[in-house]
Design a protein around this motif. Sequence first.
Motif, PDB file in Angstrom:
ATOM      1  N   ILE A  92       0.809  -1.222   0.000  1.00 28.02           N
ATOM      2  CA  ILE A  92       0.000   0.000   0.000  1.00 28.02           C
ATOM      3  C   ILE A  92       0.846   1.278   0.000  1.00 28.02           C
ATOM      4  CG2 ILE A  92      -0.276   0.229   2.500  1.00 28.02           C
ATOM      5  CD1 ILE A  92      -3.078   0.675  -0.042  1.00 28.02           C
ATOM      6  N   ASP A  93       0.425   2.209  -0.819  1.00 26.93           N
ATOM      7  CA  ASP A  93       1.022   3.546  -0.873  1.00 26.93           C
ATOM      8  C   ASP A  93      -0.144   4.524  -1.001  1.00 26.93           C
ATOM      9  OD1 ASP A  93       2.373   5.910  -1.323  1.00 26.93           O
ATOM     10  OD2 ASP A  93       3.538   5.165  -3.016  1.00 26.93           O
ATOM     11  N   LEU A  94      -0.441   5.235   0.065  1.00 28.67           N
ATOM     12  CA  LEU A  94      -1.597   6.116   0.116  1.00 28.67           C
ATOM     13  C   LEU A  94      -1.295   7.556  -0.296  1.00 28.67           C
ATOM     14  CD1 LEU A  94      -3.082   4.931   3.546  1.00 28.67           C
ATOM     15  CD2 LEU A  94      -3.920   4.356   1.259  1.00 28.67           C
ATOM     16  N   ARG A  95      -0.086   7.848  -0.699  1.00 24.09           N
ATOM     17  CA  ARG A  95       0.277   9.245  -0.956  1.00 24.09           C
ATOM     18  C   ARG A  95      -0.653   9.913  -1.960  1.00 24.09           C
ATOM     19  NH1 ARG A  95       6.345   8.813  -2.449  1.00 24.09           N
ATOM     20  NH2 ARG A  95       5.557   6.828  -3.236  1.00 24.09           N
ATOM     21  N   ALA A  96      -0.860   9.338  -3.109  1.00 24.46           N
ATOM     22  CA  ALA A  96      -1.715   9.955  -4.130  1.00 24.46           C
ATOM     23  C   ALA A  96      -3.169  10.011  -3.652  1.00 24.46           C
ATOM     24  CB  ALA A  96      -1.614   9.191  -5.447  1.00 24.46           C
ATOM     25  N   THR A  97      -3.622   8.970  -2.990  1.00 19.70           N
ATOM     26  CA  THR A  97      -4.992   8.896  -2.486  1.00 19.70           C
ATOM     27  C   THR A  97      -5.274  10.002  -1.481  1.00 19.70           C
ATOM     28  OG1 THR A  97      -4.957   6.509  -2.774  1.00 19.70           O
ATOM     29  CG2 THR A  97      -6.619   7.380  -1.282  1.00 19.70           C
TER      30      THR A  97
END
Length: 186
Positions: free
Chosen positions: A107-112
């Motif tokens: 998981i990589d939530l940066r853009a979200t």
Amino acid sequence: MGWSLGAMLALAAASLAPNVFSAVVAISPTPSFVRRRGWPYGLAPERLASFREQVCTEPAASLRRFIVDFNRGDLRATDISRQLMRQMDDFPSTEALATGLDWLQEIDLRATLLGLGVPVLVFHGTADSLIPPIAGRWIADHVARGRFVAVEGAAHAPFWGRTDFMAGEIRRFLCQQKAKTGTESE
């Protein structure tokens, strides 16, 4: 409200269903648990993979080491570690832990989070060696309505022994949100 992986899950859920959430309280969160391009604040992917392997082969010993490690630097480290170790029988199964670790790897939530309009209150211990406070500050700075609260002398479990302080900050945050929107926050 969520802590660590739970905070990441709460943030992900709020981004998927913003109309369901009036606010998110994220304790010791990060947008990405592992290092990746443009994100140097995470754990080395190899280290997480090694920990996952240890959890699958030696769950009890791995969790004991993990508890001690993530409390290192906290002014209440010994007490927190003792209390958590007493609760190890209530910890999730090895399979559930491995699934959670797999999710943390991916998981990589940066853009979200850049598009998240839900108010977010972020608590982060100043002595957190597992997830550096800059990760929590990044979240508060990059969501539309974020607020960062540093918990002095705390490591990865800043709520332990600091419930009055954190409850007061949560009340203040929710009252501010209520005043801004003119509605009740839950």
